[in-house]
Scaffold this active site. Structure first.
Site, mmCIF file in Angstrom:
data_model
loop_
_atom_site.group_PDB
_atom_site.id
_atom_site.type_symbol
_atom_site.label_atom_id
_atom_site.label_comp_id
_atom_site.label_asym_id
_atom_site.label_seq_id
_atom_site.Cartn_x
_atom_site.Cartn_y
_atom_site.Cartn_z
ATOM 1 N N LYS A 116 -64.153 -25.429 24.961
ATOM 2 C CA LYS A 116 -65.415 -24.732 25.366
ATOM 3 C C LYS A 116 -64.937 -23.434 25.807
ATOM 4 O O LYS A 116 -65.242 -22.275 25.555
ATOM 5 C CB LYS A 116 -66.012 -25.760 26.294
ATOM 6 C CG LYS A 116 -66.886 -25.355 26.655
ATOM 7 C CD LYS A 116 -67.491 -26.535 26.936
ATOM 8 C CE LYS A 116 -67.040 -27.169 28.308
ATOM 9 N NZ LYS A 116 -67.697 -26.772 29.812
ATOM 10 N N ARG A 139 -65.714 -17.256 26.173
ATOM 11 C CA ARG A 139 -65.313 -15.959 26.232
ATOM 12 C C ARG A 139 -65.585 -15.257 24.879
ATOM 13 O O ARG A 139 -65.428 -13.609 24.741
ATOM 14 C CB ARG A 139 -64.088 -16.052 26.572
ATOM 15 C CG ARG A 139 -63.660 -16.516 28.649
ATOM 16 C CD ARG A 139 -62.222 -17.251 28.459
ATOM 17 N NE ARG A 139 -62.553 -17.275 30.280
ATOM 18 C CZ ARG A 139 -63.254 -18.159 30.692
ATOM 19 N NH1 ARG A 139 -63.979 -19.076 30.212
ATOM 20 N NH2 ARG A 139 -63.003 -19.056 31.788
ATOM 21 N N GLY A 166 -72.166 -24.199 33.704
ATOM 22 C CA GLY A 166 -71.017 -23.180 34.593
ATOM 23 C C GLY A 166 -70.815 -22.225 34.374
ATOM 24 O O GLY A 166 -70.132 -21.248 34.978
ATOM 25 N N ARG A 190 -75.220 -26.149 41.473
ATOM 26 C CA ARG A 190 -74.209 -26.348 41.789
ATOM 27 C C ARG A 190 -73.407 -24.734 42.337
ATOM 28 O O ARG A 190 -74.705 -24.007 42.143
ATOM 29 C CB ARG A 190 -73.084 -25.656 40.356
ATOM 30 C CG ARG A 190 -73.758 -27.548 39.522
ATOM 31 C CD ARG A 190 -72.367 -27.050 38.138
ATOM 32 N NE ARG A 190 -71.188 -26.662 38.096
ATOM 33 C CZ ARG A 190 -70.674 -26.468 37.529
ATOM 34 N NH1 ARG A 190 -70.795 -26.776 36.007
ATOM 35 N NH2 ARG A 190 -69.053 -26.268 37.026
ATOM 36 N N GLN A 195 -63.924 -19.548 36.709
ATOM 37 C CA GLN A 195 -65.236 -19.107 36.341
ATOM 38 C C GLN A 195 -64.962 -17.678 37.557
ATOM 39 O O GLN A 195 -65.743 -17.197 37.355
ATOM 40 C CB GLN A 195 -65.795 -20.034 37.064
ATOM 41 C CG GLN A 195 -65.136 -21.076 35.754
ATOM 42 C CD GLN A 195 -67.320 -22.119 35.609
ATOM 43 O OE1 GLN A 195 -67.739 -22.827 36.861
ATOM 44 N NE2 GLN A 195 -66.926 -23.099 34.600
ATOM 45 N N ASP A 217 -60.421 -31.405 34.885
ATOM 46 C CA ASP A 217 -61.995 -31.147 33.493
ATOM 47 C C ASP A 217 -61.153 -32.584 33.039
ATOM 48 O O ASP A 217 -62.195 -33.517 32.880
ATOM 49 C CB ASP A 217 -62.057 -30.756 32.541
ATOM 50 C CG ASP A 217 -62.303 -29.314 32.731
ATOM 51 O OD1 ASP A 217 -63.512 -29.337 34.455
ATOM 52 O OD2 ASP A 217 -63.189 -28.323 32.152
ATOM 53 N N LYS A 276 -68.794 -30.056 39.695
ATOM 54 C CA LYS A 276 -68.931 -30.577 38.482
ATOM 55 C C LYS A 276 -70.151 -30.583 38.250
ATOM 56 O O LYS A 276 -71.434 -30.265 39.239
ATOM 57 C CB LYS A 276 -67.194 -31.241 38.136
ATOM 58 C CG LYS A 276 -66.164 -30.138 38.114
ATOM 59 C CD LYS A 276 -65.894 -29.058 37.770
ATOM 60 C CE LYS A 276 -64.413 -28.156 38.213
ATOM 61 N NZ LYS A 276 -64.611 -26.842 37.838
ATOM 62 N N ARG A 286 -67.986 -35.148 40.417
ATOM 63 C CA ARG A 286 -67.112 -36.777 39.678
ATOM 64 C C ARG A 286 -66.196 -37.925 40.010
ATOM 65 O O ARG A 286 -66.122 -38.876 40.293
ATOM 66 C CB ARG A 286 -66.466 -35.554 38.578
ATOM 67 C CG ARG A 286 -67.374 -35.126 37.456
ATOM 68 C CD ARG A 286 -66.658 -34.469 36.427
ATOM 69 N NE ARG A 286 -67.411 -33.443 35.326
ATOM 70 C CZ ARG A 286 -66.849 -32.840 34.689
ATOM 71 N NH1 ARG A 286 -65.742 -32.321 35.503
ATOM 72 N NH2 ARG A 286 -67.650 -32.716 33.252
ATOM 73 N N ARG A 336 -68.366 -34.974 30.791
ATOM 74 C CA ARG A 336 -67.016 -35.981 30.053
ATOM 75 C C ARG A 336 -67.505 -37.440 30.838
ATOM 76 O O ARG A 336 -66.207 -37.878 30.869
ATOM 77 C CB ARG A 336 -66.250 -34.632 31.857
ATOM 78 C CG ARG A 336 -65.723 -33.715 30.389
ATOM 79 C CD ARG A 336 -64.590 -33.068 31.216
ATOM 80 N NE ARG A 336 -65.666 -31.562 30.712
ATOM 81 C CZ ARG A 336 -64.673 -30.856 29.415
ATOM 82 N NH1 ARG A 336 -64.211 -31.786 28.267
ATOM 83 N NH2 ARG A 336 -64.867 -29.947 29.200
HETATM 84 C C1 S3P Z 1 -63.631 -23.357 33.846
HETATM 85 C C2 S3P Z 1 -63.338 -23.582 34.609
HETATM 86 C C3 S3P Z 1 -63.112 -24.512 35.146
HETATM 87 C C4 S3P Z 1 -63.795 -25.914 34.225
HETATM 88 C C5 S3P Z 1 -64.485 -25.724 33.725
HETATM 89 C C6 S3P Z 1 -64.156 -24.065 32.650
HETATM 90 C C7 S3P Z 1 -63.486 -22.171 32.289
HETATM 91 O O1 S3P Z 1 -64.389 -24.794 36.118
HETATM 92 O O2 S3P Z 1 -64.166 -26.477 35.606
HETATM 93 O O3 S3P Z 1 -65.080 -27.039 32.666
HETATM 94 O O4 S3P Z 1 -63.901 -21.892 31.487
HETATM 95 O O5 S3P Z 1 -63.149 -20.777 32.914
HETATM 96 P P1 S3P Z 1 -63.853 -23.575 37.513
HETATM 97 O O6 S3P Z 1 -63.236 -22.224 37.514
HETATM 98 O O7 S3P Z 1 -65.295 -23.814 38.316
HETATM 99 O O8 S3P Z 1 -62.792 -24.715 38.152
#
Ligand code: S3P
Length: 431
Positions: A23, A28, A95, A123, A170, A317, A344, A348, A390
């Site tokens: 994912k 990206r 997110g 969030r 992120q 995750d 999340k 969770r 999840r």
């Molecule tokens: C992700 C980073 C993670 C992860 C999310 C996907 C990403 O979040 O929990 O499912 O693709 O960069 P955080 O970077 O906020 O921890």
């Protein structure tokens, strides 16, 4: 509200499945394909709802994107060709989409409005909005920019040096995407290593980014060249079947093409430490920047472990499914330093603990994680995903070992990251 009755009758799990595309990498690939110049072809793309939201957003920004099954073709014309969207950009449940796209939009000289579903609306966004505003973007939103709907007016950006207050890929990625458009060199100090897919993707698209002992540096004004990508399988999706293989009696399964990026393999370390019978066969080279391989796993006797500190970002995750695994391990499993779980798709800590308790697990929430005492047999019952993919998948795997049927409310959420999840369960069941 939709409900699914989970009453699989079986005599273990056997056979192999191909894990759907990652994912994080799929998101990206659309973003970089859209800001690069030329035709990018993406194979084994994850056609889950989250990544489809990313495609929809970039189409609204004027990018021509063709999509059929697991193949996506992006006709990029460079970042300057992105256009002011005529409609609101809807990120759905994703997110990653909203946080990363804000980094791109911060440097674009136009106005956009971002919304998402009710989970996205809860969030925290200040973690991204704060540094992007510091760089010069104008971002407004509910509660001073903490929550959606958000509006972004981008423009000329200054580079910054920023220490991440939370271990978040992120946030890091949003600042990198803004930094690529800023004057000078943006530096991000990462106290704990998080997934590095953005950095790898920059290299794949012929750009530059460096990491010197946890300080990531990116030069502004770079342009990217289109490329072809093959997305490896998502280890976070594989995790559900790794757990199933280890805890369902009479099981022996093979998971093909699992992404093995070391910033994501915390689940493998945990399974090994718990005593899982598992072997990994890494692929030599699969023509892209991300390592992958096959994983063999079989029914195993597990013991409890402690998971904390810098292990957490490498498996954040996977904690819902690790909680289920721990109910089947002897002794205590302690998960701490995992406050991020609270922000999340759902909180969770609460959703995992509440739903597993309903099935008879000995599990307690703590401020920053949970404590699970094993080994307990799980009963049937009525449980809910709360719209969190999840949580839905973890509860579905629980039904493979529960004494009675499990009724799962809101099973549809699973399509966010793993649309073929129930087909894969069905494929592996020994009937
Ligand atoms: C992700 C980073 C993670 C992860 C999310 C996907 C990403 O979040 O929990 O499912 O693709 O960069 P955080 O970077 O906020 O921890």
């Amino acid at each position: 509200m939709s409900v699914k009755n989970l009453n699989f009758t079986h005599n273990g799990l056997s056979g192999e499945i191909h894990i759907p595309g990652d994912k994080s990498i799929s998101h990206r690939s659309i973003m970089f394909g859209s800001i690069a110049k030329g035709k990018t072809v993406v194979k084994n793309f994850l056609a889950g709802e989250d990544c489809l939201s990313t495609i929809a957003c970039f189409r609204k920004l004027g990018v021509k994107i063709e999509h059929e099954d697991q193949t996506v073709i992006i006709h990029g014309e460079g970042i300057d060709a992105l256009k002011e969207p005529e409609e609101v950009l809807d990120v759905g449940n994703s997110g990653t989409t909203i946080r990363l796209i804000m980094g791109i939009l911060s440097g674009r000289p136009f106005h956009s409005v971002l919304i998402g579903d009710s989970s996205i609306g809860k969030r925290p966004m200040t973690r991204v909005v704060g540094p992007l505003k510091e760089m010069g973007a104008k971002i407004e939103g509910r509660q001073s920019g903490e929550f959606t709907p958000l509006s972004v007016t981008g423009g000329e950006l200054e580079s910054i040096t920023y220490t991440l207050p939370v271990a978040s890929a992120q946030v890091k990625s949003a600042i990198i995407l803004a930094g690529l458009q800023a004057k000078g060199t943006t530096k991000i100090i990462e106290p704990e290593k998080t997934r590095d897919h953005t950095e790898r993707m920059i290299h794949a698209f012929s750009g530059n980014v460096s990491n010197d002992n946890g300080t990531i540096s990116v030069e502004g004004g770079q342009s990217f060249t289109a490329t072809n990508l093959i997305v490896p399988g998502d280890i976070s999706s594989a995790a559900f079947f790794l757990a199933a293989g280890a805890i369902v009696p009479n099981s022996k399964i093979v998971l093909k093409n699992v992404g093995l990026n070391p910033t994501r393999t915390g689940i493998i370390d945990v399974l090994k430490e718990m005593g899982a019978k598992m072997t990994i066969e890494p692929y030599e080279s699969n023509g892209h920047e991300e390592p992958a391989g096959d994983i063999f796993i079989e029914t195993s006797e597990l013991k409890g472990v402690t998971i904390d500190g810098d292990k957490i970002p490498r498996l954040i995750d996977e904690i819902p499914i690790i909680a289920l695994l721990s109910t089947q391990a002897t002794g205590k499993t302690i998960i701490k330093d995992a406050q991020e779980l609270k922000v999340k798709e759902t909180n969770r800590i609460d959703t995992v603990v509440n739903e597993l308790k309903k099935l008879g697990a000995n599990i307690e929430a703590t401020d920053d994680g949970m404590i699970i005492e094993g080994q307990t047999s799980l009963s049937g019952g009525t449980v809910e995903s709360y719209g969190d993919h999840r949580i839905g998948m973890m509860l579905s795997i629980a039904s493979l070992i529960s004494d009675g049927d499990i009724e799962l409310y809101q099973p549809d959420a699973i399509a966010v990251s793993y649309p073929s999840f129930f087909d894969h369960i069905d494929h592996l069941l020994v009937k």
